[in-house]
Design an enzyme around this catalytic site. Structure first.
Site, PDB file in Angstrom:
ATOM      1  CG  HIS A  83      -0.598   0.335   2.489  1.00  0.00           C
ATOM      2  ND1 HIS A  83      -0.308  -0.612   3.455  1.00  0.00           N
ATOM      3  CD2 HIS A  83      -0.394   1.530   3.095  1.00  0.00           C
ATOM      4  CE1 HIS A  83       0.048  -0.014   4.569  1.00  0.00           C
ATOM      5  NE2 HIS A  83       0.006   1.288   4.391  1.00  0.00           N
ATOM      6  CG  ASP A 219       0.302  -4.024   2.812  1.00  0.00           C
ATOM      7  OD1 ASP A 219       0.883  -3.565   1.807  1.00  0.00           O
ATOM      8  OD2 ASP A 219      -0.491  -3.366   3.504  1.00  0.00           O
ATOM      9  CB  SER A 644       2.771   1.806   6.393  1.00  0.00           C
ATOM     10  OG  SER A 644       1.493   1.505   6.829  1.00  0.00           O
TER      11      SER A 644
HETATM   12  N1  ARG Z   1      -4.831   0.457   7.832  1.00  0.00           N
HETATM   13  C1  ARG Z   1      -3.525   0.466   7.232  1.00  0.00           C
HETATM   14  C2  ARG Z   1      -2.927   1.865   7.339  1.00  0.00           C
HETATM   15  O1  ARG Z   1      -3.438   2.731   7.948  1.00  0.00           O
HETATM   16  C3  ARG Z   1      -3.523  -0.081   5.836  1.00  0.00           C
HETATM   17  C4  ARG Z   1      -4.198   0.780   4.821  1.00  0.00           C
HETATM   18  C5  ARG Z   1      -4.315   0.158   3.461  1.00  0.00           C
HETATM   19  N2  ARG Z   1      -5.572   0.574   2.878  1.00  0.00           N
HETATM   20  C6  ARG Z   1      -6.719  -0.152   2.855  1.00  0.00           C
HETATM   21  N3  ARG Z   1      -7.874   0.451   2.691  1.00  0.00           N
HETATM   22  N4  ARG Z   1      -6.685  -1.429   3.007  1.00  0.00           N
HETATM   23  O2  ARG Z   1      -2.630   2.660   6.566  1.00  0.00           O
HETATM   24  N1  GLU Z   2      -1.242   1.379   7.683  1.00  0.00           N
HETATM   25  C1  GLU Z   2      -0.603   2.438   8.405  1.00  0.00           C
HETATM   26  C2  GLU Z   2       0.305   3.296   7.536  1.00  0.00           C
HETATM   27  O1  GLU Z   2       0.044   3.515   6.386  1.00  0.00           O
HETATM   28  C3  GLU Z   2       0.183   1.887   9.526  1.00  0.00           C
HETATM   29  C4  GLU Z   2      -0.750   1.295  10.441  1.00  0.00           C
HETATM   30  C5  GLU Z   2      -1.054   2.178  11.589  1.00  0.00           C
HETATM   31  O2  GLU Z   2      -1.623   3.262  11.452  1.00  0.00           O
HETATM   32  O3  GLU Z   2      -0.714   1.665  12.635  1.00  0.00           O
HETATM   33  O4  GLU Z   2       1.253   3.878   7.995  1.00  0.00           O
END
Ligand code: ARG
Ligand code: GLU
Length: 712
Positions: A83, A219, A644
């Site tokens: 991502h 991922d 991330s």
């Molecule tokens: N929750 C993770 C982070 O904040 C992964 C985001 C990837 N996007 C998604 N909609 N799956 O960024």
């Molecule tokens: N998915 C998040 C990012 O893009 C990291 C996950 C989080 O927020 O802990 O940085």
């Protein structure tokens, strides 16, 4: 007696080591080093950060200013999340070569794909500069005057710092402005795409599984840093060569078990761990519900279109994911704060604080909590209006966002003239093009009507433009979308032909623009100035409050809030109990991918090749002792957005996983870390290797890595 004392000490120490924290890598000696060792680490502070010798920090790079990445081979191979590389993977994709759908694997250096706007930053050294930054500050100055002097001092220090020609400097504030550090960095701008799994692996589970465990997402994506012949940073050139890093992470083939030590090293973006109860209350009960409600409305509309129209589904997939990401996060955050009783706990702390201040007769601190109450009451309405503006005028509706960029450009013309306008024009057009690349007026129009309706009915009246009151919104919406040029790429582009004056005149008579202008003007002339004024005062009080907390509770551990600088967080591999009678184990397996498999589904499809490997049990050396391939695992590392792509590192400094998410019940950790329930989610390094080797057949990449067996 002494034994009991030691036991109590150990107990307290053990649990305190589980309390989270994002630590400054250059200051780990002492407390952090001890805690890490208690948790099983064999690393010294110097193994992690050293200025004179290579150390772990030399393998960690800030990826495009947002995510984290790490070097995993002597030839500059770089690992980050799928991502995080999504934009680059998308930008190389066409209908014939859809790398998002099918994955991409360069067979050799020549096939690696350059990325125009991508860069990575390494940290060369970190130097404390608090005294020089605060030089000349006096108590009689206003917050504005203090801020101006701090900026002036910082600029001078950044300029004067001794660096090499290819390095940069940046000063950042810590502990709410009580401490300042200078960062010397190196930026590499030739970073090429090397490999990415298909989205059915790299984004498996998509929004349904996002922020959730059990998780089964691979991922990850691979890039490579290129340097000039002297191994220095350089702009893209075909003559550049793979970067030879000062350090790269070996990769452990031995996997993880419950309670193993884990260290996550990366660039967390923003946290707010020292807010007063009144601020958490406002976020949870006023700001979050508004933002959640707005996104719910827009997501419901977009979702309907995506389900019935394949073309719209492709166009809106990425936008939908990014809107849905924080929508879901805020819901989890609110539930977590509620369930853990965080506000009540913060109030208790404040009672203790107030008592101590009285006891010690500390007059300089007695006004702080009442000041917070006053200021948060003062900022409440305007802060709410600001949320509505940013969610509606910027995030969720594209006509309003396009008109915001146009509004800024037109303002540049009026306030700074023709030349400034011409200078700004290309970047504005660039941003506008990006909006219309994946745009459908059919989808945007009902979103516009529903969101503007929300703005008018839910925002305090003094922040609603006069022209919006007593409006026939449905009629206006139809008129706007029938006549505005901000509803299609070619029409929008045609607005921007001719001289600056012609462009400005043409934009200024567009019906959509005129409608949006009233909203954006309300923001820039009324909402934002009022918000900033109070917010600056809050920052001043928060700075003193932070200092007071550290003085009054000298035995507590205080770590600085995340601010997009390099941090170390550590913990252990651990499952958790999300609710009564339910326990999530720490590790998920490929079996779980197959359990979730839904043929043809856009979130849960599984590629044929992966299913074949599973049936044939063709796992190479990447399965665990029970013959199962691990996919993801959980840890007690305190992470946030920006982490991330951060490496999860074992007790010896080897890569064991790749951070990419947190569990839903623990997303409140940005305001209130709770060791019981806050967990970060990592892809297991063995799954990454398995996909590269067995799924993609990219053995040549495995060959340049260093695979190790630290447990044998
Ligand atoms: N929750 C993770 C982070 O904040 C992964 C985001 C990837 N996007 C998604 N909609 N799956 O960024
Ligand atoms: N998915 C998040 C990012 O893009 C990291 C996950 C989080 O927020 O802990 O940085």
């Amino acid at each position: 007696m002494r034994l009991i004392k030691i036991l109590i000490y150990l107990l307290v120490f053990q649990s305190s080591a589980q309390q989270g924290g994002m630590w400054i890598p250059s200051l780990l000696q002492g407390m952090n080093e001890q805690e890490m060792n208690q948790l099983g680490s064999k690393l010294t502070a110097q193994d992690i950060y050293d200025v004179n010798n290579s150390s772990l920090k030399d393998a960690i790079a800030h990826f495009g200013g947002g995510c984290t990445s790490e070097v995993i081979s002597p030839k500059g191979l770089l690992l980050t999340n799928h991502h995080c590389g999504y934009g680059e993977i998308q930008s190389h994709s066409t209908v014939e070569n859809d790398y998002l759908q099918d994955g991409f694997w360069a067979k050799n250096l020549k096939e690696e794909l350059p990325n125009e706007d991508l860069y990575v930053d390494f940290i060369v050294r970190i130097v404390e500069v608090t005294n020089s930054v605060l030089q000349g500050l006096t108590n009689t100055m206003t917050e504005q005057q203090k801020q101006a002097l701090i900026t002036k001092n910082s600029n001078a220090i950044e300029k004067a710092a001794p660096i090499e020609p290819w390095q940069n400097t940046k000063i950042k504030s810590f502990y709410k402005g009580n401490q300042y550090f200078l960062f010397v960095t190196e930026r590499f701008e030739d970073v090429r795409l090397v490999g990415a799994p298909p989205s059915s692996i790299g984004k498996f589970g998509s929004d349904t599984d996002n922020w959730m465990f059990p998780r089964h997402t691979g991922d990850f994506s691979l890039f490579r840093i290129y340097a000039d012949k002297n191994n220095r940073p350089a702009k893209y050139s075909k003559d550049n060569v793979p970067y030879r890093p000062k350090h790269f992470l070996p990769i452990s083939l031995d996997g993880v078990a419950e309670n193993d030590f884990t260290l996550v090293f990366g660039f967390p973006g923003r946290t707010n761990e020292y807010l007063p109860a009144v601020a958490i209350d406002q976020t949870v009960h006023t700001i979050n519900p508004a933002a959640i409600g707005i996104r719910e409305t827009s997501l419901a509309i977009v979702d309907k279109f995506m389900r019935s129209d394949q073309d719209i589904k492709i166009k809106y997939a990425s936008k939908f994911a990014s809107i849905a990401n924080y929508w879901k996060k805020w819901i989890g955050e609110n539930q977590g704060i509620e369930k853990s009783g965080a506000i009540a706990a913060r109030k208790e702390l404040e009672v203790r604080f107030t008592n101590l201040v009285k006891q010690k007769n500390l007059k300089a601190y007695s006004h702080l909590l009442p000041e917070f109450d006053r200021l948060y009451a003062e900022i409440k309405e305007v802060s709410l209006a600001r949320t509505y503006w940013s969610e509606i005028g910027y995030r969720n509706n594209e006509l309003l966002r396009a008109c915001l960029f146009a509004y800024q450009l037109v303002n540049t013309y009026h306030s700074r003239g023709k030349e400034a306008f011409e200078k700004r024009l290309p970047s504005t057009l660039n941003r506008l093009d990006r909006i219309y690349k994946n745009y459908s007026a059919k989808v945007d129009m009902p979103v516009f009507e529903a969101l503007v309706e929300k703005y008018i009915s839910e925002v305090p009246s003094s922040y609603v433009p006069a022209s919006y009151k007593n409006l026939n919104l449905s009629k206006t919406t139809k008129e706007v979308y029938a006549s505005s040029a901000f509803t299609a790429l070619e029409k929008m582009r045609a607005l921007f032909e001719g001289s600056p004056k012609e462009i400005v005149d043409r934009i200024s008579s567009d019906k959509g623009y005129l409608f949006a202008k009233d909203l954006h003007q309300m923001y820039y002339e009324t909402i934002n100035p009022a918000f900033q004024k109070t917010n600056l005062e809050i920052a001043g009080v928060q700075k003193t409050y932070m200092k007071a907390l550290m003085e009054l509770f000298p035995n507590e551990r205080f770590f600085p809030d995340a601010n997009s600088t390099l941090r170390v967080t550590y913990g252990q591999v651990k499952g958790y109990a999300p609710r009564d009678a339910v326990y999530y184990k720490a590790v998920s397996y490929l079996d779980g991918v197959m359990e979730k498999y839904k043929p043809g589904d856009y979130e849960f499809d599984v590629p044929q090749k992966l299913r074949d490997l599973y049936v044939a049990k063709d796992f190479g050396p990447y399965a665990d002792i029970n013959g199962k391939v691990p996919v993801c695992f959980l840890g007690t590392n305190h992470t946030t957005g920006g982490n991330s792509g951060s490496p999860a590192i074992d007790a010896h400094g080897n890569l064991i996983g790749l951070n990419f998410d947190r569990v839903w019940e623990g997303t409140m950790s940005d305001m209130n870390y709770d060791p019981e329930i806050c967990r970060n989610i990592m892809v297991d390094a063995r799954y990454i290797l398995f996909i590269i080797d067995k799924y993609a057949g990219a053995k040549h990449l495995i060959d340049e890595m260093k695979l190790v067996h630290p447990k044998k």
